[in-house]
Enzyme design. Structure first.
Site, PDB file in Angstrom:
ATOM      1  N   ASP A  38       0.816  -1.219   0.000  1.00 45.93           N
ATOM      2  CA  ASP A  38       0.000   0.000   0.000  1.00 45.93           C
ATOM      3  C   ASP A  38       0.853   1.274   0.000  1.00 45.93           C
ATOM      4  O   ASP A  38       1.954   1.288   0.542  1.00 45.93           O
ATOM      5  CB  ASP A  38      -0.928  -0.010   1.228  1.00 45.93           C
ATOM      6  CG  ASP A  38      -2.004   1.042   1.114  1.00 45.93           C
ATOM      7  OD1 ASP A  38      -2.448   1.325  -0.020  1.00 45.93           O
ATOM      8  OD2 ASP A  38      -2.408   1.596   2.158  1.00 45.93           O
ATOM      9  N   ASN A  86     -11.052  -2.621  -5.135  1.00 46.45           N
ATOM     10  CA  ASN A  86     -10.311  -1.670  -5.978  1.00 46.45           C
ATOM     11  C   ASN A  86     -11.048  -1.318  -7.276  1.00 46.45           C
ATOM     12  O   ASN A  86     -10.677  -0.363  -7.957  1.00 46.45           O
ATOM     13  CB  ASN A  86      -8.893  -2.185  -6.285  1.00 46.45           C
ATOM     14  CG  ASN A  86      -7.948  -2.114  -5.104  1.00 46.45           C
ATOM     15  OD1 ASN A  86      -7.050  -2.941  -4.952  1.00 46.45           O
ATOM     16  ND2 ASN A  86      -8.117  -1.130  -4.230  1.00 46.45           N
TER      17      ASN A  86
END
Ligand code: IPE
Ligand code: IPE
Ligand code: MG
Length: 266
Positions: A38, A86
């Site tokens: 991330d 996502n």
């Protein structure tokens, strides 16, 4: 040809001169390390670059971390490349992530194969681009006989989706008389997950300073040791992985048990 097909992909060496992994007892190593990669977008934006540039640089980090896991002898590594959530991103970013993942798989499979890595896709099929699926299947085929680190490419993966998909499949098998509802145990559930052979996650790493697991390997990480790095993924590397593993080997894992040291001393 898609734009992402033309993107240059960095080739990372398996060994970096001057860098040696810590000398740790193989018994003490985490058997399965999971990474939430991330912070790519913020890393890029903080440099005035588009988010996609963060994904591009983050790919070299991923290869460096895989190399570091191979050097250390980690049996299984899972990387969160695209979550079922996502899809909420802009169509342009989703398109980049899908196209670039395909490019990465195509151009890095030979390196992974040379490193003895066995690639496995973990995720759900609906919505995943067919071309990405066929590329990850190709990587699975090419590396199928390798006996080194197992690399789970978690693509279109969600922990809740995985458990819901398993529940649906179990329900179907119960209805068809192939499974007895009263005999369902935790072992049964595991058999219905995307990868029944996946080990429990021992060490769960998330970069970028966010303190959450974002739906990654929920079932498999039930007793994982969590490690949060403040570095954005593009600044993480194999040395950081080794640091996380060293922190892990010094943890005291109890799995719900307890030892009364006072009673022992008496
Ligand atoms: C992680 O970086 C990569 C993927 C989710 C594919 P992000 O894209 O989430 O970057 P940040 O967290 O917004 O900085
Ligand atoms: C988790 O990161 C998913 C991947 C790394 C692929 P996200 O950036 O999507 O997670 P949130 O939105 O911070 O929870
Ligand atoms: Mg993020």
């Amino acid at each position: 040809m898609a734009d992402t097909d033309r993107l240059a992909v960095e080739h990372v060496p398996l060994h970096r001169p001057g860098l040696t992994p810590p000398d740790l007892d193989a018994q003490a190593l985490p058997q399965h390390v999971a990474c939430v990669m991330d912070g790519n977008g913020r890393w890029a934006n903080s440099r005035g670059l588009p988010r996609t540039e963060g994904h591009r640089v983050g790919e070299a980090t991923m290869m460096d971390v895989i190399a570091g896991a191979v050097e250390l002898g980690i049996p299984e590594l899972s990387v969160y490349a695209f979550s079922t959530e996502n899809w909420r991103r802009s169509p342009a970013e989703v398109r980049f992530l899908m196209g670039f993942t395909r490019t990465v798989l195509r151009s890095q499979t030979d390196d992974l194969d040379r490193w003895g890595v066995r690639v496995r896709w973990v995720g759900r099929e609906p919505r995943l681009w067919k071309s990405v699926l066929s590329e990850v299947r190709r990587a699975e085929r090419i590396t199928a006989a390798n006996t080194g680190t197992v690399l789970n490419m978690c693509l279109n993966y969600g922990g809740r989706a995985e458990i819901a998909d398993a529940a649906r499949a179990m329900g179907q098998d119960v209805a068809a008389g192939r499974l007895k509802a009263s005999s369902i145990t935790e072992r049964t559930v595991r058999r219905y997950l995307y990868s029944p052979t996946m080990r429990d996650v021992d060490l769960f790493i998330r970069t970028s300073g966010e303190l959450r697991t974002s739906n990654f390997l929920m079932w498999e990480s039930a007793y994982a040791e969590l490690y949060f790095s403040p570095l954005p993924w593009p600044e993480f590397d194999r040395v950081q992985l080794w640091k996380a593993v060293e922190a892990y080997v010094n943890r005291d894992r109890r799995f719900g048990g307890a030892v009364d040291h006072a009673a022992q001393a008496g």
